[in-house]
Write a protein that holds these residues in place. Structure first.
Motif, short mmCIF file in Angstrom:
data_model
loop_
_atom_site.label_atom_id
_atom_site.label_comp_id
_atom_site.label_asym_id
_atom_site.label_seq_id
_atom_site.Cartn_x
_atom_site.Cartn_y
_atom_site.Cartn_z
N ILE A 44 0.86 -1.19 0.00
CA ILE A 44 0.00 0.00 0.00
C ILE A 44 0.89 1.23 0.00
N LEU A 45 0.58 2.16 -0.89
CA LEU A 45 1.34 3.40 -0.99
C LEU A 45 0.39 4.57 -0.73
N LEU A 46 0.75 5.42 0.22
CA LEU A 46 -0.01 6.63 0.52
C LEU A 46 0.77 7.81 -0.06
N THR A 47 0.12 8.58 -0.92
CA THR A 47 0.74 9.75 -1.52
C THR A 47 0.04 11.00 -0.99
N PRO A 48 0.79 11.90 -0.31
CA PRO A 48 0.17 13.10 0.24
C PRO A 48 -0.51 13.94 -0.84
N LEU A 49 -1.67 14.48 -0.51
CA LEU A 49 -2.44 15.31 -1.43
C LEU A 49 -2.72 16.68 -0.82
N ALA A 50 -2.88 17.65 -1.68
CA ALA A 50 -3.38 18.95 -1.28
C ALA A 50 -4.58 19.23 -2.16
N SER A 51 -5.75 19.31 -1.59
CA SER A 51 -6.97 19.57 -2.36
C SER A 51 -7.21 21.07 -2.45
N ILE A 52 -7.70 21.51 -3.61
CA ILE A 52 -8.03 22.91 -3.79
C ILE A 52 -9.47 23.01 -4.28
N PRO A 53 -10.13 24.12 -4.01
CA PRO A 53 -11.49 24.28 -4.54
C PRO A 53 -11.46 24.31 -6.07
N LYS A 54 -12.49 23.78 -6.68
CA LYS A 54 -12.57 23.73 -8.14
C LYS A 54 -12.47 25.11 -8.76
N ARG A 55 -13.01 26.14 -8.08
CA ARG A 55 -12.96 27.49 -8.63
C ARG A 55 -11.53 28.01 -8.74
N GLU A 56 -10.57 27.41 -7.99
CA GLU A 56 -9.18 27.83 -8.05
C GLU A 56 -8.35 26.99 -9.02
N LEU A 57 -8.95 25.96 -9.57
CA LEU A 57 -8.24 25.05 -10.47
C LEU A 57 -7.70 25.78 -11.70
N MET A 58 -8.43 26.80 -12.18
CA MET A 58 -8.00 27.52 -13.39
C MET A 58 -6.63 28.15 -13.20
N VAL A 59 -6.25 28.51 -11.99
CA VAL A 59 -4.94 29.09 -11.74
C VAL A 59 -3.85 28.08 -12.06
N TRP A 60 -4.06 26.83 -11.74
CA TRP A 60 -3.06 25.79 -11.96
C TRP A 60 -3.09 25.26 -13.39
#
Length: 98
Positions: A44-60
């Motif tokens: 089992i591999l755990l990969t750290p995540l950082a979630s962002i609001p969908k409205r901020e996705l356009m920045v990335w």
């Protein structure tokens, strides 16, 4: 037991009655988020995540917008900003001032 390349054993843990495993010994904290992956051998591999609001996705997704935002943040950090007088919906305009 063999370890995958780049991994080192840190603890042995047992699942509780609800099949949960505590990962505090691995440095996991409350509200941390992880993607969980498993291979054919059951590792089992755990990969750290950082979630962002969908409205901020356009920045990335937009390199030009992201660069502009970072330039603005750098300007603010260096004090290269000035206050603007803004009128917003929560401010009433005095008819006499117009």
């Amino acid at each position: 037991m063999t370890t995958l390349e780049g991994f080192r054993p840190i603890a042995e843990v047992a699942a509780d009655e609800r099949s949960r495993i505590a990962f505090g010994k691995a440095g996991v904290h409350k509200d941390d988020r992880y993607a969980v992956s498993i291979n054919d051998e059951g590792a089992i591999l755990l990969t750290p995540l950082a979630s962002i609001p969908k409205r901020e996705l356009m920045v990335w997704q937009n390199d030009e917008l992201r660069a502009s935002l970072f330039r603005g943040l750098a300007d603010a950090a260096e004090g290269k900003v000035q206050k603007l007088d803004w009128v917003t919906a929560d401010v009433e305009i005095d008819e006499e001032d117009e």
